[in-house]
Design a protein around this motif. Sequence first.
Motif, PDB file in Angstrom:
ATOM      1  N   SER A   9       0.846  -1.185   0.000  1.00 47.41           N
ATOM      2  CA  SER A   9       0.000   0.000   0.000  1.00 47.41           C
ATOM      3  C   SER A   9       0.887   1.242   0.000  1.00 47.41           C
ATOM      4  O   SER A   9       1.332   1.682  -1.059  1.00 47.41           O
ATOM      5  CB  SER A   9      -0.944  -0.012   1.212  1.00 47.41           C
ATOM      6  N   HIS A  10       1.218   1.771   1.179  1.00 45.54           N
ATOM      7  CA  HIS A  10       2.042   2.979   1.234  1.00 45.54           C
ATOM      8  C   HIS A  10       3.356   2.757   1.970  1.00 45.54           C
ATOM      9  O   HIS A  10       4.003   3.718   2.390  1.00 45.54           O
ATOM     10  CB  HIS A  10       1.244   4.121   1.885  1.00 45.54           C
ATOM     11  N   GLY A  11       3.756   1.510   2.142  1.00 44.17           N
ATOM     12  CA  GLY A  11       5.089   1.219   2.663  1.00 44.17           C
ATOM     13  C   GLY A  11       5.201   1.159   4.177  1.00 44.17           C
ATOM     14  O   GLY A  11       6.301   0.977   4.697  1.00 44.17           O
ATOM     15  N   GLY A  65       5.729  -5.069   0.204  1.00 48.06           N
ATOM     16  CA  GLY A  65       5.171  -6.181  -0.554  1.00 48.06           C
ATOM     17  C   GLY A  65       6.239  -7.115  -1.084  1.00 48.06           C
ATOM     18  O   GLY A  65       7.440  -6.945  -0.825  1.00 48.06           O
ATOM     19  N   VAL A  66       5.825  -8.135  -1.829  1.00 50.02           N
ATOM     20  CA  VAL A  66       6.775  -9.086  -2.402  1.00 50.02           C
ATOM     21  C   VAL A  66       6.251  -9.604  -3.735  1.00 50.02           C
ATOM     22  O   VAL A  66       5.044  -9.832  -3.901  1.00 50.02           O
ATOM     23  CB  VAL A  66       7.057 -10.263  -1.428  1.00 50.02           C
ATOM     24  N   ASP A  81       7.313  -5.222  -4.215  1.00 48.43           N
ATOM     25  CA  ASP A  81       6.254  -4.710  -5.076  1.00 48.43           C
ATOM     26  C   ASP A  81       6.356  -3.198  -5.217  1.00 48.43           C
ATOM     27  O   ASP A  81       6.012  -2.637  -6.254  1.00 48.43           O
ATOM     28  CB  ASP A  81       4.891  -5.094  -4.487  1.00 48.43           C
ATOM     29  N   ARG A  82       6.831  -2.556  -4.202  1.00 45.27           N
ATOM     30  CA  ARG A  82       6.986  -1.106  -4.167  1.00 45.27           C
ATOM     31  C   ARG A  82       8.475  -0.758  -4.190  1.00 45.27           C
ATOM     32  O   ARG A  82       9.273  -1.399  -3.529  1.00 45.27           O
ATOM     33  CB  ARG A  82       6.321  -0.570  -2.893  1.00 45.27           C
ATOM     34  N   LEU A  83       8.866   0.182  -4.976  1.00 42.23           N
ATOM     35  CA  LEU A  83      10.235   0.713  -5.076  1.00 42.23           C
ATOM     36  C   LEU A  83      11.189  -0.199  -5.839  1.00 42.23           C
ATOM     37  O   LEU A  83      12.355   0.150  -6.020  1.00 42.23           O
ATOM     38  CB  LEU A  83      10.822   1.031  -3.693  1.00 42.23           C
ATOM     39  N   GLY A  84      10.750  -1.349  -6.291  1.00 44.42           N
ATOM     40  CA  GLY A  84      11.523  -2.180  -7.207  1.00 44.42           C
ATOM     41  C   GLY A  84      12.864  -2.664  -6.698  1.00 44.42           C
ATOM     42  O   GLY A  84      13.859  -2.642  -7.426  1.00 44.42           O
ATOM     43  N   ARG A  85      12.938  -3.149  -5.460  1.00 42.66           N
ATOM     44  CA  ARG A  85      14.189  -3.669  -4.905  1.00 42.66           C
ATOM     45  C   ARG A  85      14.248  -5.186  -5.019  1.00 42.66           C
ATOM     46  O   ARG A  85      13.226  -5.861  -4.893  1.00 42.66           O
ATOM     47  CB  ARG A  85      14.319  -3.256  -3.439  1.00 42.66           C
ATOM     48  N   HIS A  86      15.439  -5.710  -5.253  1.00 44.00           N
ATOM     49  CA  HIS A  86      15.653  -7.153  -5.318  1.00 44.00           C
ATOM     50  C   HIS A  86      15.959  -7.662  -3.919  1.00 44.00           C
ATOM     51  O   HIS A  86      17.003  -7.380  -3.351  1.00 44.00           O
ATOM     52  CB  HIS A  86      16.805  -7.474  -6.275  1.00 44.00           C
ATOM     53  N   TYR A  87      15.015  -8.433  -3.343  1.00 43.86           N
ATOM     54  CA  TYR A  87      15.181  -8.920  -1.978  1.00 43.86           C
ATOM     55  C   TYR A  87      16.243 -10.010  -1.865  1.00 43.86           C
ATOM     56  O   TYR A  87      17.055 -10.023  -0.952  1.00 43.86           O
ATOM     57  CB  TYR A  87      13.859  -9.505  -1.469  1.00 43.86           C
TER      58      TYR A  87
END
Length: 401
Positions: free
Chosen positions: A286-288, A318-319, A351-357
């Motif tokens: 949603s909003h992090g 998110g994921v 899902d938000r900010l496009g980071r590779h976990y």
Amino acid sequence: MKTIIATAAVLAAAGPACAGKIALEPLIDARIRYEHAEQDGLPDTADALTLRLRGGVQAGSGAWSALVEGQGTLAAVDDYFDGLRGAATRPLVADPQSIGLYRAQLRYKSKALTLTAGRQRIAIDDERFVGAVGFRDNGQTFDALRVEWTGLPRLKIDAAYAWSVRSIWGIDGRGARQQAVSGDNVFVTIGYATPIGTLAGFAYLVDQDEAAVQGFALSSQTYGARLSGSRALSRAVRLSYVLGYARQSDWHRNPNAYHADYHLADATLDIASFKVDLGYEQLGASHGAALTSFQTPLASGFKFQGWADKFLTTPPDGVRDIHAGAGHGWKKAGAFDLIAIEATWHRFDSDRLGRHYGDELDLLVTARVGRTTLGARYADYRAKRFATDTRKFWLQADWTF
């Protein structure tokens, strides 16, 4: 205790209806498992050797049946943090010692209608939203009333009301890991068989009505749809597929205001004794803020997003899980009725900010002989921007009567 008393009263009231010939069936389920875990950032490793035994009896007469089953879990080797006891310098192995009532239910089953009342297992579809958490020793059950109706061709209605969720933390559960979580939970699924598969609409109202459990922030309302089916492409090749979408928002006493989406697309190709799987699952943000992403607190979480258990609680952003797997099975291999191997790779992104976990590799070997199932599995999570590197290994034997 309320559930035991209520179930006993219902059984007594049902006595006249069950006055005919009564068939008794013993219930025995035994498990032994060794789990080893190493996690970067923790100074010690975890080693757990647990034994789990379930035993009970089911009595049936005509359309009626009653079931009572107890459960006990013993830690023969307890060099691990079980979430309640042990040093948190070791990785979590969520199998605390426990003993107690596992199930106590009354069921009426006819051709078109099934009614189940009391403490029971509830596993809906693939258990993504509501499940029995079968991998963990203590499992998850529900004090509930469930109605399943198939009175019209190709239509199934499944509705349940659960007033208590009996958790995997057992009789000593406390704090954020309660023995049971009360609340007014409602699960409804309406499925219809179409030429391309079963199309289902669902609503899951999850009420985590215990302040100690994340301050009510896991209460949510989720509405969505799912299509699952399969099609033979040739005599030796079959394609199975699942598509899903859901929308989740806060509900009941949840202090957060949020909306988050869920997407699923999965396809499996069975070619004789081989299978190949490719899938995508998104639990949106949603909003992090913490616990404003798509959450599934009643799911059988071990089945999803890798066996290292890094995403049982969805991160604030998110994921997105892209996964690919392959497997092969042999029937009547030597002394075994079945041997199967499989491997699955996961890529996890926010899902938000496009980071590779990070990435994870999961490996599994299972074998079955008679009533015994043997298994060895391995999980290797390689962290990039979420959590830490973790490796887990299991050896397990299950026997069911």
